[in-house]
Scaffold this motif. Sequence first.
Motif, short mmCIF file in Angstrom:
data_model
loop_
_atom_site.label_atom_id
_atom_site.label_comp_id
_atom_site.label_asym_id
_atom_site.label_seq_id
_atom_site.Cartn_x
_atom_site.Cartn_y
_atom_site.Cartn_z
N ASP A 125 -48.50 -23.43 52.59
CA ASP A 125 -48.11 -24.77 53.02
C ASP A 125 -46.60 -24.87 53.16
O ASP A 125 -46.08 -25.40 54.16
N ALA A 126 -45.88 -24.33 52.18
CA ALA A 126 -44.41 -24.36 52.24
C ALA A 126 -43.89 -23.54 53.41
O ALA A 126 -42.91 -23.90 54.06
N ARG B 178 -44.55 -25.68 56.56
CA ARG B 178 -43.74 -26.90 56.58
C ARG B 178 -42.24 -26.62 56.63
O ARG B 178 -41.49 -27.35 57.28
N HIS B 179 -41.80 -25.58 55.93
CA HIS B 179 -40.36 -25.38 55.79
C HIS B 179 -39.88 -24.10 56.47
O HIS B 179 -39.14 -24.14 57.46
N ASP B 180 -40.30 -22.93 55.94
CA ASP B 180 -39.73 -21.67 56.42
C ASP B 180 -39.91 -21.50 57.93
O ASP B 180 -38.99 -21.05 58.63
N TRP B 181 -41.09 -21.83 58.40
CA TRP B 181 -41.37 -21.74 59.83
C TRP B 181 -41.18 -23.10 60.51
O TRP B 181 -40.55 -23.20 61.56
N THR C 49 -39.39 -25.95 59.83
CA THR C 49 -38.09 -26.59 60.03
C THR C 49 -36.94 -25.58 60.16
O THR C 49 -35.97 -25.84 60.85
N ARG C 50 -37.05 -24.46 59.49
CA ARG C 50 -35.98 -23.46 59.60
C ARG C 50 -36.13 -22.67 60.90
O ARG C 50 -35.16 -22.12 61.42
N SER D 281 -34.96 -18.61 59.92
CA SER D 281 -35.53 -17.91 58.77
C SER D 281 -35.43 -16.40 58.89
O SER D 281 -35.48 -15.69 57.88
#
Length: 421
Positions: free
Chosen positions: A68-69, A72-75, A77-78, A82
Amino acid sequence: MTPTDAVPTEPASPAVSSADPALASAPLDAADPLAAFVERFEPAGDVVSYLDGNSLGRPMRATRARLDAFVRHDWGTRLIRSWDEQWMDLPTVVGDRIAAATLGAAAGQTVVGDSTTVLLYKAIRSALAARPDRHEIVIDDDQFPTDRFVVEGIARERGAVIRWLHVDKALGVTPELLRAAVGPDTAVVLVNHVSYRSGFVVDGAELTRIAHEAGALIVLDLCHSVGSVPLSLDAWQVDLAVGCTYKYLNGGPGAPAFLYARAAVLPELEQPIQGWMGAADVFAMADGYTPATGIRRFISGTPPVVGMLAMQDMLDAIDEAGIDAIRSKSLALTDYAFALVDAWLVPLGVTVATPREASSRGSHVTITHPDFEQIVAALWRDGVVPDFRNPDALRIGLSPLSTTFEEVRVGIAAIRAALAG
């Protein structure tokens, strides 16, 4: 739901309800120092006995949050940033974690990427090229099909000769067999550390010494040992090793494999599938290929980032539990499986095909019976999941951190009921 919750304390079948109390699972589970790890895995649904952890490990609960992280984040928003922030180094970072937790190897010698088959090709092909004055590849005739197929392909491609070792299928490659086979023409020796069929564990240190005395390089296939049997690749001076991550490392279906190359021989090795990610300067967009100086030279294309996520949770668990404690539980589980098989299945014509000696067995027990192929489908429908291998072998695969003694009891009781009709 745990297996204990899902089934009664004793098997439902009258054929097994009067089992010897000495074979009870509850005292063993109560005394298990690693018992708490079982709850860290996802519930198994309608499966009451999962005996196939040596083929595909169960997912860990923590992996849901990691995935999930990642989305949501690594892929999410970053995005492409990344790659610079973490993904570019992930093959060697995770490789070093596998090395430290399971391989007995120092950092800088292990990389994650590609499938087991592709990495075996890279390892064997590079080892053969590193001995240009030799032309023989030594392999036994009971290795896993992909190992044999890769060797056959390389032999055709490079004009090499295969020297087949004819082994006892209940065992594997012994020092005596290997010593009689190697010689001045031997370039590469390929050995399964744990036999996929019988679970036999070879003497890695001694086989490596014999290969080196003959001037050859050795490649170990670690697919059925990594994460369940302690390894000492550096101390044994193994040259190359390849292993998968979806069995005892619980990386999920199709998770990428890893390759280990000993630092002392790494400069001699030229991997055969040259790609931009294995170049000395990845973003130089150079006209010609210059390999990276370290283990990164064995990377070819873009690293399988998603495939490296789940195994990190299992590596956390292995770090916490310790590989020696995991091995102790593996031996306890297989001891218990032997006791149940002897009491309940041998009288029905079942034969044990796995060595009894603790130092000579991995984490699965293989049993044989002519009716096993017919009963496996019914076992699976009833939530008991062992593994069948032609022509008549059933493998009871016991993944120490996710398997309870109760699961073993329930599964072997079900096998007995199915054989008894």
